[in-house]
Design a protein around this motif. Sequence first.
Motif, PDB file in Angstrom:
ATOM      1  N   THR A   1     -39.198  10.804 -97.320  1.00  0.00           N
ATOM      2  CA  THR A   1     -40.106  10.206 -96.358  1.00  0.00           C
ATOM      3  C   THR A   1     -41.474  10.855 -96.484  1.00  0.00           C
ATOM      4  O   THR A   1     -41.584  12.028 -96.828  1.00  0.00           O
ATOM      5  N   PRO A   2     -42.538  10.117 -96.212  1.00  0.00           N
ATOM      6  CA  PRO A   2     -43.882  10.682 -96.341  1.00  0.00           C
ATOM      7  C   PRO A   2     -44.155  11.732 -95.273  1.00  0.00           C
ATOM      8  O   PRO A   2     -43.624  11.663 -94.166  1.00  0.00           O
ATOM      9  N   TYR A   3     -44.997  12.715 -95.619  1.00  0.00           N
ATOM     10  CA  TYR A   3     -45.371  13.759 -94.671  1.00  0.00           C
ATOM     11  C   TYR A   3     -46.441  13.190 -93.742  1.00  0.00           C
ATOM     12  O   TYR A   3     -47.593  12.984 -94.145  1.00  0.00           O
ATOM     13  N   SER A   4     -46.078  12.904 -92.508  1.00  0.00           N
ATOM     14  CA  SER A   4     -47.030  12.353 -91.551  1.00  0.00           C
ATOM     15  C   SER A   4     -46.455  12.452 -90.151  1.00  0.00           C
ATOM     16  O   SER A   4     -45.273  12.745 -89.960  1.00  0.00           O
ATOM     17  N   ARG A   5     -47.310  12.210 -89.161  1.00  0.00           N
ATOM     18  CA  ARG A   5     -46.846  12.059 -87.793  1.00  0.00           C
ATOM     19  C   ARG A   5     -46.287  10.649 -87.606  1.00  0.00           C
ATOM     20  O   ARG A   5     -46.616   9.743 -88.349  1.00  0.00           O
ATOM     21  N   ARG A   6     -45.442  10.493 -86.603  1.00  0.00           N
ATOM     22  CA  ARG A   6     -44.965   9.175 -86.197  1.00  0.00           C
ATOM     23  C   ARG A   6     -45.386   8.957 -84.744  1.00  0.00           C
ATOM     24  O   ARG A   6     -45.531   9.930 -84.001  1.00  0.00           O
ATOM     25  N   ASP A   7     -45.551   7.717 -84.333  1.00  0.00           N
ATOM     26  CA  ASP A   7     -45.882   7.515 -82.926  1.00  0.00           C
ATOM     27  C   ASP A   7     -44.639   7.161 -82.122  1.00  0.00           C
ATOM     28  O   ASP A   7     -44.697   6.485 -81.101  1.00  0.00           O
ATOM     29  N   PHE A   8     -43.491   7.672 -82.587  1.00  0.00           N
ATOM     30  CA  PHE A   8     -42.228   7.468 -81.889  1.00  0.00           C
ATOM     31  C   PHE A   8     -41.387   8.731 -82.009  1.00  0.00           C
ATOM     32  O   PHE A   8     -41.662   9.616 -82.825  1.00  0.00           O
ATOM     33  N   TYR A   9     -40.374   8.828 -81.186  1.00  0.00           N
ATOM     34  CA  TYR A   9     -39.409   9.920 -81.245  1.00  0.00           C
ATOM     35  C   TYR A   9     -38.262   9.515 -82.172  1.00  0.00           C
ATOM     36  O   TYR A   9     -37.991   8.333 -82.360  1.00  0.00           O
ATOM     37  N   LYS A  10     -37.602  10.525 -82.717  1.00  0.00           N
ATOM     38  CA  LYS A  10     -36.505  10.238 -83.629  1.00  0.00           C
ATOM     39  C   LYS A  10     -35.458  11.350 -83.528  1.00  0.00           C
ATOM     40  O   LYS A  10     -35.811  12.533 -83.480  1.00  0.00           O
TER      41      LYS A  10
END
Length: 302
Positions: free
Chosen positions: A44-53
């Motif tokens: 998976t790409p290194y980034s923030r997400r705007d959701f919880y997981k």
Amino acid sequence: MKQSESIQDFYNRKTCLESLDLGQNNFQTGHFNVFKRDACSRMTPYSRRDFYKISLIIGTGKLHYADKWILIDTPALLFSNPIVPYSWEAESEMQEGWFCLFTEDFVQTAERKSILQESTLFSIGGNPVFFVDAQQQEEIAAIFCKMQAEIASDYPHKYSLLLNYLHLIIHQGIKMKPAESFEKQANASSRIASLFVELLERQFPIDTPEAGLKLKMANDYARSLSIHPNHLNRAVKETTGKTTTAHIAARITQEAQALLQYTDWNIAEVAYSLGFETPAYFNNFFKKNTGITPGEARSFIV
């Protein structure tokens, strides 16, 4: 690096999920979904997400989280939030388990929202990984299985029930002790370069003339890794001494030589399979990188 990955970005990236029916999920009032991990990508790409997981990880790999990383080589529960960027690099072929993703709006009541805001599971400075024993794995897996069955059902109040299952998994994590074996990133450039090289190698071999390259330019790789092309090129050049474009050209040349030697595809088919718009562009590229034309290369093969 891109600011964050949205829910829609996630589904666009997860081409393995295209066949699933996402229509029942309400993007306006909150979103929830659950998947098996073995159906999805190994990186998976290194980034923030705007959701919880929340993920139950069964399989070996490296989690890069903020400015540190951890090797996950036994079953583990991972909690990620919209603030901290992370990426996953699978190392073992076997990748199993489940994950669910949800927005804060899905957790509707003030009482349940406080769990997200106050729990160390989702805190910025906390450790998000909890290694689980066999009994914990069985209990958590059972909850994910119930989630999967419920989301596929026609029960009109299923999202209320899914919220309760989500609550159960969060409480399972609250009772556990977080992992303490995170390591500081030794060299961010080296990590980015490794991700690039792995992604480059995953484009090959080309099996059919119709299965052309998905990623052709440095910008394509930067977009897939969610970083700026200049950042990618700096990291690759610093680590390997060669530019991103040079690596791509060398690997395409290597694949072209293999296709010319081991297939009966005509030169136009080889060109199109490697992402060239015309055979003439391919001829110029090949001669520039090898000193001979594709036709000459093929004629040398005995």
